[in-house]
Scaffold this active site. Sequence first.
Site, PDB file in Angstrom:
ATOM      1  N   TYR A 181      -2.970  -6.897  17.173  1.00 31.07           N
ATOM      2  CA  TYR A 181      -3.219  -5.945  16.216  1.00 31.07           C
ATOM      3  C   TYR A 181      -4.645  -5.279  16.113  1.00 31.07           C
ATOM      4  O   TYR A 181      -4.561  -4.018  15.516  1.00 31.07           O
ATOM      5  CB  TYR A 181      -3.205  -6.913  14.884  1.00 31.07           C
ATOM      6  CG  TYR A 181      -3.255  -6.203  13.427  1.00 31.07           C
ATOM      7  CD1 TYR A 181      -2.115  -5.678  13.186  1.00 31.07           C
ATOM      8  CD2 TYR A 181      -4.616  -6.328  12.744  1.00 31.07           C
ATOM      9  CE1 TYR A 181      -2.439  -4.825  11.776  1.00 31.07           C
ATOM     10  CE2 TYR A 181      -4.592  -5.698  11.747  1.00 31.07           C
ATOM     11  CZ  TYR A 181      -3.328  -5.061  11.061  1.00 31.07           C
ATOM     12  OH  TYR A 181      -3.626  -4.300   9.861  1.00 31.07           O
ATOM     13  N   ILE A 232       0.958  -1.383  -0.086  1.00 31.41           N
ATOM     14  CA  ILE A 232      -0.070   0.010  -0.025  1.00 31.41           C
ATOM     15  C   ILE A 232       0.777   1.073   0.027  1.00 31.41           C
ATOM     16  O   ILE A 232       0.438   2.152  -0.753  1.00 31.41           O
ATOM     17  CB  ILE A 232      -0.847  -0.076   1.229  1.00 31.41           C
ATOM     18  CG1 ILE A 232      -1.904  -1.140   0.882  1.00 31.41           C
ATOM     19  CG2 ILE A 232      -1.774   1.395   1.444  1.00 31.41           C
ATOM     20  CD1 ILE A 232      -2.898  -1.336   2.224  1.00 31.41           C
TER      21      ILE A 232
END
Length: 260
Positions: free
Chosen positions: A158, A21
């Site tokens: 996470y 990304i």
Amino acid sequence: MLAGKLFSGKHALVTGGGSGIGAAIAHALAAEGASVSLVGRRAAPLEAMAKELSKELPKASAIVADITSGTECKAMVETARAAHGPIDIVIANAGMAASAPAAKIDAAHWQQMIGVNLTGAFNTVQAALADVTRHPGGRIVFVASTAGLKGYPYVAAYVAAKHGVVGLMRALAVELAPKGTTVNAVCPGFTDTPLLAGAVDTIVSKTGRDAEASRAELAKDNPHGRLITPEEVAQTVLYLCAPSSGSVNGQAIAVTGGPV
């Protein structure tokens, strides 16, 4: 050569800019005229990306830094500023994911997920604040995740870190609004990146399922049934950074093919 480009004369700093990304965002910003400082822990992919961008825009540079260190982030910004001038756009993209059942998450796992994904994002932005807020029009974009909007099993640390990133974004959006600086987050679903490839490898090793079946299983979580492309995320970031998006602030925008 850069006349009419959306970000001509702007300097963007992109963490995790060597692949996935981050690389797609760097390409998109450079194509619209921005000078780009690419940041990461590994020199080789950053230098390769800077060389690639410089074919069309001779203003891309690679900076090796560990974003979990506030000291290194300050040095990172100083290096970027020396190369391309003050920073106008900050893309806090660097991140990592690791999985484990909640009962087996140890302190090292927890600290690593929080350190890279949340503390690293804060360090990046804090180091560049003086630059990006120096006049109205500054842009900060966090690359979070749908894990910052909902829960997933086996990635509790996470998920906690990405929820923290979304909360940090919302706090900064309110704090910096009077300066004319916008702060937003993009929250991609499962995206076709090296990070996802790592998740696929983990699934294969633990379940015996083949890689293609594992990728298809992850893609099912996206409402449209396919993986997001890095370029789709990058285009959302471009929208948030554009001068015309000055009233879009404090938003967590899901890029996932449907509602979260």
